[in-house]
Write a protein that holds these residues in place. Sequence first.
Motif, PDB file in Angstrom:
ATOM      1  N   GLY A   1       0.795  -1.221   0.000  1.00  0.00           N
ATOM      2  CA  GLY A   1       0.000   0.000   0.000  1.00  0.00           C
ATOM      3  C   GLY A   1       0.824   1.265   0.000  1.00  0.00           C
ATOM      4  N   ALA A   2       2.125   1.156   0.226  1.00  0.00           N
ATOM      5  CA  ALA A   2       2.993   2.335   0.231  1.00  0.00           C
ATOM      6  C   ALA A   2       3.629   2.506  -1.147  1.00  0.00           C
ATOM      7  N   THR A   3       3.760   3.765  -1.579  1.00  0.00           N
ATOM      8  CA  THR A   3       4.377   4.074  -2.863  1.00  0.00           C
ATOM      9  C   THR A   3       5.567   4.998  -2.647  1.00  0.00           C
ATOM     10  N   VAL A   4       6.715   4.583  -3.173  1.00  0.00           N
ATOM     11  CA  VAL A   4       7.932   5.386  -3.112  1.00  0.00           C
ATOM     12  C   VAL A   4       8.226   5.864  -4.524  1.00  0.00           C
ATOM     13  N   ALA A   5       8.281   7.180  -4.714  1.00  0.00           N
ATOM     14  CA  ALA A   5       8.561   7.750  -6.027  1.00  0.00           C
ATOM     15  C   ALA A   5      10.059   7.950  -6.206  1.00  0.00           C
ATOM     16  N   LEU A   6      10.556   7.602  -7.390  1.00  0.00           N
ATOM     17  CA  LEU A   6      11.956   7.820  -7.759  1.00  0.00           C
ATOM     18  C   LEU A   6      11.991   8.740  -8.973  1.00  0.00           C
ATOM     19  N   PRO A   7      11.971  10.040  -8.780  1.00  0.00           N
ATOM     20  CA  PRO A   7      12.068  10.949  -9.920  1.00  0.00           C
ATOM     21  C   PRO A   7      13.515  11.107 -10.376  1.00  0.00           C
TER      22      PRO A   7
ATOM     23  N   THR B   1       5.383  -0.304  -3.661  1.00  0.00           N
ATOM     24  CA  THR B   1       5.381   0.041  -5.080  1.00  0.00           C
ATOM     25  C   THR B   1       6.376   1.171  -5.322  1.00  0.00           C
ATOM     26  N   VAL B   2       7.142   1.052  -6.399  1.00  0.00           N
ATOM     27  CA  VAL B   2       8.105   2.093  -6.768  1.00  0.00           C
ATOM     28  C   VAL B   2       7.591   2.784  -8.028  1.00  0.00           C
ATOM     29  N   LEU B   3       7.326   4.079  -7.922  1.00  0.00           N
ATOM     30  CA  LEU B   3       6.885   4.893  -9.049  1.00  0.00           C
ATOM     31  C   LEU B   3       8.102   5.600  -9.636  1.00  0.00           C
ATOM     32  N   VAL B   4       8.505   5.205 -10.834  1.00  0.00           N
ATOM     33  CA  VAL B   4       9.705   5.741 -11.466  1.00  0.00           C
ATOM     34  C   VAL B   4       9.308   6.832 -12.456  1.00  0.00           C
ATOM     35  N   LEU B   5       9.942   7.998 -12.328  1.00  0.00           N
ATOM     36  CA  LEU B   5       9.656   9.138 -13.188  1.00  0.00           C
ATOM     37  C   LEU B   5      10.955   9.606 -13.845  1.00  0.00           C
ATOM     38  N   PRO B   6      11.347   8.963 -14.932  1.00  0.00           N
ATOM     39  CA  PRO B   6      12.609   9.350 -15.572  1.00  0.00           C
ATOM     40  C   PRO B   6      12.537  10.773 -16.119  1.00  0.00           C
ATOM     41  N   THR B   7      13.607  11.521 -15.949  1.00  0.00           N
ATOM     42  CA  THR B   7      13.710  12.860 -16.527  1.00  0.00           C
ATOM     43  C   THR B   7      15.154  13.325 -16.444  1.00  0.00           C
TER      44      THR B   7
ATOM     45  N   ILE C   1       9.056  10.298  -1.357  1.00  0.00           N
ATOM     46  CA  ILE C   1       9.749  10.697  -2.573  1.00  0.00           C
ATOM     47  C   ILE C   1      11.242  10.621  -2.298  1.00  0.00           C
ATOM     48  N   LEU C   2      11.946   9.828  -3.084  1.00  0.00           N
ATOM     49  CA  LEU C   2      13.387   9.638  -2.926  1.00  0.00           C
ATOM     50  C   LEU C   2      14.119  10.481  -3.961  1.00  0.00           C
ATOM     51  N   LEU C   3      14.835  11.487  -3.487  1.00  0.00           N
ATOM     52  CA  LEU C   3      15.578  12.367  -4.387  1.00  0.00           C
ATOM     53  C   LEU C   3      16.846  11.671  -4.875  1.00  0.00           C
ATOM     54  N   PRO C   4      17.207  11.868  -6.134  1.00  0.00           N
ATOM     55  CA  PRO C   4      18.427  11.256  -6.646  1.00  0.00           C
ATOM     56  C   PRO C   4      19.686  12.025  -6.271  1.00  0.00           C
ATOM     57  N   GLU C   5      19.508  13.234  -5.775  1.00  0.00           N
ATOM     58  CA  GLU C   5      20.654  14.090  -5.474  1.00  0.00           C
ATOM     59  C   GLU C   5      20.245  15.161  -4.475  1.00  0.00           C
TER      60      GLU C   5
END
Length: 388
Positions: free
Chosen positions: A67-73, A132-138, A157-161
């Motif tokens: 039920g948890a969603t972690v976003a990887l933008p 669930t991992v929500l991937v947002l490539p950009t 939301i997991l920041l890449p930097e």
Amino acid sequence: MLGGNIRSGTNTRHLLGATAGALGALLVLGQTATPVVAADIPDFRPDQWALASIGAQEVWDGTQGRGATVALPGVSVDEEHPDLRDNVQIDTEFGANGDDDEQGTAAAALVAGHGHGRDADGGVLGVAPDATVLVLPTDDDLPDAIRYAMDEGAQIILLPEETGGDEELIDAVAAAAGGGALVVGPAGGDEDPNVLSVAGVNEDGELIPDSPEASEIDLLAPGDELRTAGQDLGQTDVSGAPYAAAVTAGAAALLTSQYPQLTPNQLREAMVEGSQQGPDGLPTLHVATAVSQASGVAEDIPLVDEDLAQEEDTGVPVWMWFALVGVVLVLILLSLVLWVRRSSADPYGVKAERAAEEEELAAERAERAKAEERPSRRKKGGRRRKTK
């Protein structure tokens, strides 16, 4: 892109024949007995020291992040990797999911890797295997990707930097935090109060090389020689603050899955207050104690907003009453129309037959009446009586 180091020696396997048919079979994790591992599907979980270090498996009986969603933008991820398949959602709203996915795949598996093979006895596991991992490539639209992740309902939301003083990025992070998401990122650079800044420690509990100053660190987590998913359907070892942040994001997924009523600040406090003491007196992530900390906070917070529930329980709105009355009146009117039409109808022709009979009787009566009214006349040429 994510920073950190990736070892050049990548463990690779090719799944052929009967092995390919076993990829879809998964078992509930955290079982007491260790399953037998197939010879051609190596089990790397004993090498995942981070899971034992933070006590992740101690809470898997209660939650595995469902039920948890972690976003990887800002990253690309191999969604077909057997350790991630079905746990990853790729959204290309801001860019294509490219082939340069080694670092993103590693981070995603640290969050929500679920292993693979028969009974999930091979591959690697993440901290929250059911998340669930929500991937947002950009490549150039990270701020909008962060806002989009919040709008899509990502709790973490997991920041890449690091935000690095980028005002547009800082504003996006503030909007996400204000909108109900816990933002986690690697420590370093300018301090951002809306980001849970994480640095890495090694297996001995020491800060990894190139760690930032203690004042720039909110929390420590495993970040050295972490076994995780790699390219070519294999595994690899990674090191760096971004991967320590990924481990922390997985821990946040466990907490928000079990206690969804907690706010981002309360989740953050639970992980910091429910930590263990690390180098330089810094808090070090420990999921088991963080869950206990979150439990104490959550017991005083209802899952349902009582004030909102009372507002909704005040009764049916007036407009709805009028609508219901209108519907009832229309139904009654339709029923009357149908009844009148049925009662006035002559489906068997009885009325028509009676009308024809009455017309025939009327014609007969008219003929009789005409015959009775006709005068009697004497025939010409008859004999006359002579007069005397």
